[in-house]
Design an enzyme around this catalytic site. Structure first.
Site, PDB file in Angstrom:
ATOM      1  N   LYS A 100     -10.677 -27.343 -28.059  1.00 34.55           N
ATOM      2  CA  LYS A 100      -9.513 -27.757 -28.839  1.00 34.55           C
ATOM      3  C   LYS A 100      -9.967 -28.342 -30.169  1.00 34.55           C
ATOM      4  CE  LYS A 100      -5.289 -30.552 -28.455  1.00 34.55           C
ATOM      5  NZ  LYS A 100      -4.482 -31.429 -27.569  1.00 34.55           N
ATOM      6  N   SER A 175       0.147 -30.378 -27.952  1.00 36.47           N
ATOM      7  CA  SER A 175      -0.734 -29.907 -29.008  1.00 36.47           C
ATOM      8  C   SER A 175      -1.841 -28.961 -28.530  1.00 36.47           C
ATOM      9  CB  SER A 175      -1.380 -31.110 -29.701  1.00 36.47           C
ATOM     10  OG  SER A 175      -2.128 -31.882 -28.777  1.00 36.47           O
ATOM     11  N   SER A 199       1.021 -33.260 -24.431  1.00 37.14           N
ATOM     12  CA  SER A 199       0.279 -32.280 -25.232  1.00 37.14           C
ATOM     13  C   SER A 199      -0.597 -31.346 -24.414  1.00 37.14           C
ATOM     14  CB  SER A 199      -0.605 -32.995 -26.260  1.00 37.14           C
ATOM     15  OG  SER A 199       0.157 -33.431 -27.357  1.00 37.14           O
TER      16      SER A 199
END
Length: 398
Positions: A100, A175, A199
């Site tokens: 990520k 996210s 997220s």
């Protein structure tokens, strides 16, 4: 299924059968065994995944900062040579992994989805990234994320928008949207995510994969302040629960750089998952008596699963912790603005850099300016009260 008129293989559709497609269709546990037993080589695995990424990623924009194929194949060949010498690094030996884009990766651009960091290349790895490498994985790039991880839709001015794996008219979530879409389309065996308020969980749900939001300290994260309990948790994402558990067994564990990280042995997550569920008590929170809005049909769909749990011996009851959830929400807003805003304040203070920050990031800083030390203390007391209520709740439910 199709995205922009092009067929997508991976999210529920098996690609045409070949050795390469067989590789990407393997669950991560099976892939790990195939590599260890030399049924497939690490070079074959890398080529299969990179070919799959070349075909699908342009349609969804989930993996960013993809590294040079030649360099990645060289690393894969080194993993094969290690196996030939009897040097097995661990469960992720030869796995292609993308991290990520909020987490530091040595020598690979880490932008946080922000124009402020569009050219930033870290000199060190995040703690859990280093663990993935030591377990044998090869970092092929990053997964897309909204700017600074703020928001439940994955888009930014550096890389653009990540599209849902199943329906491009729907959000990929955020996210950890890039991670979830990469998993759903089998461009990665497993993936990492992080979660402040969904997220890791909502992009997993939106793309039909698993995302596990760990408790504070389970997976040590970096931070300028290592003594204040953070609101963010790092965790695993996968297409199956066994894959999820195995990744967590690599991510988790104590690190002296994070003194409040969990000291339990992470090997527990690699143990067999089968157990007797007879008498296991499950609490169904639902919508907290109408407090949380859901689209029609969502709660009814979830309730259909009750029978499956009951079939294996569980007892499912509708219940919730004895504490006003609105008070938790208001406290969380203050704590979030304080922790998030503090990290962004340096950039906000420079007008030129502030102009490059999206409105949501500026809003967090501005909210932080309005919060006093007494506000933080009161919010922390609420957080403690909520913890105690949940702790009592778990005395009755598993």
């Amino acid at each position: 299924m199709s995205i922009k008129g092009k067929k997508i293989d991976g999210a529920g559709n098996a690609p045409a059968q070949s050795k390469d497609s067989d590789i990407v269709m393997m669950d991560a546990v099976a892939l790990s065994r195939a590599i260890q037993s030399k049924k497939v080589s690490c070079v074959e695995v890398m080529n299969a995944y990179l070919d799959h990424i070349d075909r699908l990623n342009p349609l969804v924009n989930a993996i960013v900062s993809l590294q040079d194929r030649g360099g990645l194949l060289k690393q894969a060949k080194e993993r094969d040579e290690q196996l030939a010498r009897g040097e097995y690094m661990g469960w992720m030996h030869g796995f292609p992994q993308a991290i990520k884009d909020l987490e530091a990766t040595k020598g690979i651009r880490t932008t946080q989805g922000s124009l402020l960091f569009k050219d930033f290349v870290p000199e060190t790895d995040a703690i859990f990234v280093d663990r993935l490498k030591k377990a044998g994985s090869i970092i092929i790039g990053k997964t897309n994320t909204p700017e600074f991880g703020l928001g439940s839709q994955t888009y930014n001015q550096v890389f653009g928008t990540t599209l849902n794996a199943y329906d491009p008219s729907k959000t990929s979530g955020g996210s950890s949207g890039g991670a979830a879409v990469s998993l759903a389309l089998r461009m990665l065996p497993v993936a990492d995510g992080s979660d402040h308020a969904g997220s890791l969980r909502n992009p997993a749900a939106f793309n039909n994969v698993f995302g596990f939001r760990t408790c504070y300290g389970r997976v040590p994260g970096e931070g300028q302040d290592v003594f204040t309990p953070a609101l963010v948790g790092i965790g695993p994402m996968a297409r199956t629960v066994p894959d999820l558990a195995m990744l967590l067994s690599v991510q988790a564990g104590y690190d002296p750089r994070m003194p409040q990280s969990n000291r339990q042995d992470p090997a527990q997550f690699a143990a067999p998952l089968k157990r007797d569920f007879k008498g296991t008590r499950i609490a169904w929170l639902g919508d907290f008596d109408g407090y949380l809005p859901f689209e029609p049909g969502v709660l009814a769909l979830c309730k259909k699963a009750f029978k499956d749990f009951e079939t294996i011996g569980c007892i499912v009851e509708e219940a919730k912790p004895d504490y006003p959830v609105e008070r938790v929400w208001q406290a969380w807003l203050k704590l979030r603005a304080w922790q998030t805003g503090a990290g962004l304040k340096e950039y906000y203070s420079d007008p030129a850099k502030r102009a490059l920050m999206k409105p949501e990031a500026q809003w967090e800083v501005e909210r932080g300016f309005k919060i006093s030390a007494y506000d933080i203390s009161e919010a922390s007391v609420v957080r403690t009260s909520w913890y105690q209520a949940v702790r009592r709740f778990f005395e009755k439910y598993d």
